[in-house]
Design an enzyme around this catalytic site. Sequence first.
Site, mmCIF file in Angstrom:
data_model
loop_
_atom_site.group_PDB
_atom_site.id
_atom_site.type_symbol
_atom_site.label_atom_id
_atom_site.label_comp_id
_atom_site.label_asym_id
_atom_site.label_seq_id
_atom_site.Cartn_x
_atom_site.Cartn_y
_atom_site.Cartn_z
ATOM 1 N N LEU A 97 41.520 41.302 28.781
ATOM 2 C CA LEU A 97 42.791 40.791 29.295
ATOM 3 C C LEU A 97 43.931 41.672 28.816
ATOM 4 O O LEU A 97 44.122 41.851 27.602
ATOM 5 C CB LEU A 97 43.010 39.346 28.819
ATOM 6 C CG LEU A 97 41.907 38.357 29.202
ATOM 7 C CD1 LEU A 97 42.013 37.091 28.372
ATOM 8 C CD2 LEU A 97 41.985 38.029 30.677
ATOM 9 N N CYS A 118 41.118 46.861 38.818
ATOM 10 C CA CYS A 118 42.506 46.601 38.420
ATOM 11 C C CYS A 118 43.428 46.696 39.636
ATOM 12 O O CYS A 118 43.411 47.699 40.352
ATOM 13 C CB CYS A 118 42.951 47.590 37.352
ATOM 14 S SG CYS A 118 44.661 47.357 36.818
ATOM 15 N N ASN A 132 33.084 36.210 38.118
ATOM 16 C CA ASN A 132 34.396 36.072 37.494
ATOM 17 C C ASN A 132 35.362 35.455 38.498
ATOM 18 O O ASN A 132 35.426 35.889 39.647
ATOM 19 C CB ASN A 132 34.895 37.447 37.030
ATOM 20 C CG ASN A 132 36.304 37.404 36.481
ATOM 21 O OD1 ASN A 132 37.111 38.271 36.771
ATOM 22 N ND2 ASN A 132 36.628 36.402 35.694
ATOM 23 N N GLY A 133 36.104 34.444 38.035
ATOM 24 C CA GLY A 133 37.132 33.849 38.872
ATOM 25 C C GLY A 133 37.171 32.334 38.789
ATOM 26 O O GLY A 133 36.207 31.662 39.165
ATOM 27 N N ASP A 134 38.281 31.801 38.273
ATOM 28 C CA ASP A 134 38.598 30.365 38.322
ATOM 29 C C ASP A 134 37.667 29.487 37.488
ATOM 30 O O ASP A 134 37.560 28.291 37.756
ATOM 31 C CB ASP A 134 38.592 29.849 39.769
ATOM 32 C CG ASP A 134 39.582 30.580 40.658
ATOM 33 O OD1 ASP A 134 40.526 31.167 40.107
ATOM 34 O OD2 ASP A 134 39.401 30.578 41.881
ATOM 35 N N ARG A 173 41.570 33.900 32.862
ATOM 36 C CA ARG A 173 42.769 33.066 32.738
ATOM 37 C C ARG A 173 42.450 31.686 32.168
ATOM 38 O O ARG A 173 43.306 31.074 31.521
ATOM 39 C CB ARG A 173 43.454 32.932 34.101
ATOM 40 C CG ARG A 173 44.197 34.170 34.533
ATOM 41 C CD ARG A 173 44.957 33.915 35.823
ATOM 42 N NE ARG A 173 44.050 33.570 36.921
ATOM 43 C CZ ARG A 173 44.449 33.025 38.067
ATOM 44 N NH1 ARG A 173 45.727 32.742 38.248
ATOM 45 N NH2 ARG A 173 43.574 32.760 39.023
#
Length: 683
Positions: A337, A421, A523-525, A549
């Site tokens: 991150l 990215c 990856n994601g949520d 996140r």
Amino acid sequence: MAATAPATDPPGLSPAVTAASPPSQPTPEELAARAVAPVKPAFLRPPPVREAPKEEGKAAVVTAEKKSKRQLKRERQQEKKSTSHLCIEVGKSGNADSCKYGASCRFSHDINAYLAQKPADLEGTCPFASSGMVCPYGLTCRYLSTHNNQSPENCPEGNREINFLNKDTQKLLWKNKYDFPKASAQIKLLGLKDIKKNKVSSANDDQKADIDSPDKSCELNGNDKSESPCNISVNVEPESNLCKETDNSEAEPLVASSVQLVEPRPLKKSKVEVDETQNHGAGIHDNLAESEDHKLSNGLEVPSINQSSCRTDLITIPYLREKKIIDFRGKLYLAPLTTVGNLPFRRLCKTLGADITCGEMAMCSNLLQGQASEWALLRRHSSEDLFGVQICGPYPDTIARTVELIDKECSIDFIDINMGCPIDIVVNKGAGSSLLTKPMRIKSIVQAASTVTEKPLTVKVRTAFFEGRNRADSIVSDIYDWGASALTIHGRSRQQRYSKLADWDYIYQCAQKAPDYLHVIGNGDVFSYTDWNKHLSDCSKISTCMIARGALIKPWIFTEIKEQKHWDITSGERLNILKDFVRFGLEHWGSDSKGVETTRHFLLEWLSYTCRYIPVGLLDVIPQRLNWRPPSYCGRDDLETMMASDSAADWIRISEMLLGKVPEGFKFAPKHKSNAYDRAENG
């Protein structure tokens, strides 16, 4: 004048029906379907009224006199000489004569004057003294009164961080004299020659013209200042009749200004066949340089190498699968991150249950230039037992040299290449997610990087560059053969940035196409243990999920997953987590005034994410989803209400609870908001 008749209701309608009935309140399920957090009505409150920024401050900024660079430099030098900047050696030892530079030192040696103007000590205990170590900041520590009276001989002066940049290595990188034998040999086996485009003086123009002549186009030696991106001497010299100038009209070379091997086949096909030669031949021939004329099983011949100027150990390429194997299956993986994923935050996540950590993304060009600020991103704490670093670059030669450099100088478990990215400054340089539009360059990067290290190589990508044009599935079946051990797929395109939901169905589709030995990481949520369980159960070929996140907003998500529960954490428990972060930050950035303010800055950056968390006890529907927009609500106590605020003023108040008052004129604006969402210029 006639009296007005009283109004009567229309026939057939009662007064209750004609009255304006209040609109029905949406149910919690309806709110959740509209991506609005269903907070219990008892905790809802009107949005706070905030004052508009004053115009006087803006006008003052516009009319302020701009200072020249010379003035700013003079002011910095004078500030260093002021009593507020005590010499490091003097502050550490407490002796004004301990500095080896004496009177010529750029910093102050007046201890009494420094102590007279030094701010009062902060509340709390020095993190070094509490661990029984010598505080390396001595008199400049903001917790000086809590230092023990033990002598330095009786206290350990250990640092539990590794991967510091060696000064000798940094000087070699500054002078472009660091040797990259494996990367240079591998780039040649791929059929590419590196040419560095750097600023040279006019006195070297004639020499450069000689180097660019056809007779010397393939000569590489340590005195050539224009050959490689890092100006490194290369001891591998191919025969001159095997090279020619590249014709860019037929195809785009994988590296700018590259030189291809002469083959009767078309240009692109020649590259692939040379790559296949290296891949299949590496496992058959342990040492390519020992045999003058060797052939592979497919009948291709490898170009002969001039033995007089080549060390045999430089040509020995380890077989692709003779690497340390990391089993990612079922492990809790904290994503790399930017800004917030620093060493203190990773260390905090380790205490909360994370298994795998990865450093912040570092740019290859900055690492090869020896920039200390970029090398700081590679630091590793002793608690990070499974640790990797993430690098980003546009070309195979740059990334291969960076991988070899990190493999030599750092203690790591794996290296991750960022090809997802979305930041403009990265994409515009041809790195990050822009590589998704160049699959052949992805192949060359992975092949070149994987053969210069025995550490596992992983790759992180997005679904595509443009939304609706998915590309990740086109490389997932081959990337293991190219040399990658794992592939992380973020379920969004570059155009989406972080908007909309991640496309996990497409991640599952890619995982089904992957070979059995390739670890596919989704990856994601991921924001709760139910999300984690669902993704791993829906597709058995998903090795694990990378948490990004979700960990920023609630780092205790790792505890929730391991304990399989929704943790209704209290504000006091959250404050203790913030205290741990501050303690880790002071150990990492320092307990002097500069270290305290650096810790405060990164704490505020993190608080700009944690304010999005809604406590479990306040929700009508659990668990919270990452895309829910929280309404204005109050917590169960004042501290919980302050932690839920999206105002930077409240974040600063929380930081003052932990690190004392902010300096005069202090202002803060979160860094991440400028790059968080989609914009028109991104396509």
